[in-house]
Design a protein around this motif. Sequence first.
Motif, short mmCIF file in Angstrom:
data_model
loop_
_atom_site.label_atom_id
_atom_site.label_comp_id
_atom_site.label_asym_id
_atom_site.label_seq_id
_atom_site.Cartn_x
_atom_site.Cartn_y
_atom_site.Cartn_z
N THR A 185 -4.79 -2.34 -6.17
CA THR A 185 -5.59 -2.86 -5.06
C THR A 185 -6.65 -3.83 -5.55
O THR A 185 -6.91 -4.86 -4.93
N GLU A 204 -6.13 -5.02 -0.61
CA GLU A 204 -5.63 -3.85 0.12
C GLU A 204 -4.27 -4.07 0.75
O GLU A 204 -3.49 -3.13 0.91
N THR A 229 1.01 -6.16 -2.71
CA THR A 229 2.23 -5.48 -3.13
C THR A 229 2.18 -5.19 -4.62
O THR A 229 1.82 -6.06 -5.43
N ILE A 243 -1.87 -0.72 0.29
CA ILE A 243 -1.00 -1.48 -0.60
C ILE A 243 0.42 -0.95 -0.52
O ILE A 243 0.65 0.25 -0.29
#
Length: 377
Positions: A326, A331, A334, A361
């Motif tokens: 993250t 947030e 990927t 995520i």
Amino acid sequence: MVISESPVKYELDVKSDELKSMLQACYQCSSCTSACPVRRFSKFNPRKIIHNYIFDFQVTEDELTACLTCGLCLEVCPQKVDFPEFIRLSREQLGVDEDKFAHHNIFNIMQVFMNEMTDSGMKFDYEGEIDPESSIAYFPGCIDLYDKFLDLKETSFHQIGQSAINVINKTGIKPNLLSLKCCGHDAYWTGDMDAYDQVREYNTKVIKESGISTLVVSCAECYYSFEDLYDLDKVKVQHISQFIEERQDKLQFKEEATTLTYHDPCRLGRFMNEYDSPRNVLEATGASIKELSSNKQFTKCCGVSAWLRCDDASRAIMLRKLEEATQAVGEEGTLGVACSKCYAHLNCVLEDKKPQHNFKIKVKELGMIVDERSSSK
């Protein structure tokens, strides 16, 4: 945060000269302990275990099963003391109690079932073009068992295999879908050599009799096992990332740019020294990779190995990995992975019914990412 350890059940009191000789080069610098991902959240201490073993002090089952055998200790050790192999051989000598395995030991039970109750490999049901006479074979691994026994509603393990076949077809290849048994990685690393030898003998026979020249796998543990532990003569073993990299000129990728981060699986990275192919393939799809703070040979493990000790320390390691991802991509980003187990463990945390953190995520397997972002030329 230090998490309490489970009660000691017995001591490893039969000391082996062979194992002691593996540890003699250690000069107790604590580099291994400083790097160890388990140590961050528990009292696990590789340096202390080595000291106690050499000088005939107590070494416990908890210590032998807490180790992830991720190889980070060996990576940083100035003396190259092979602590993971010491752990594996210790487990082989001592055995591992069933209550140390996650998910009620179901995956070890399935390994026994494959060896003792069936005379054939796993059967698969995938869409796409398959050619039983092809010299290039694909083996999905045990992923369909994960769909059956892991209670994850939003995570499809079958899709790992389907995406791989889709991508292989897009490169113009119709693969032979080999019906093998589990590669035996977990039996090998938990010291169950009888189970491992049985499955290796079966799989080796099937692979050699199939007449294939190349075996492609999606799982990092399958790649390590078939390439490093088996003797397959002239059969070339490829991780799906390596296969795609060789044939990426056959694929048309979407033009839209994206950003993601990537986690190096222990068996693909530190054990097999493959860091470039996954990154090259992901970048070929148009992705810009923002590296995790710990990456390549210094990547921290996803938190569980061989289905052992999926406990509070394991969960803390997984949470830290998702926090790290993250921080790298935000947030809504990927995290790409190139191992079915990493995909399982990290998505398990994301789907936790009582989450300790509401992560947004996404964790995606490499083959899935390529499938989503490609077509045939």
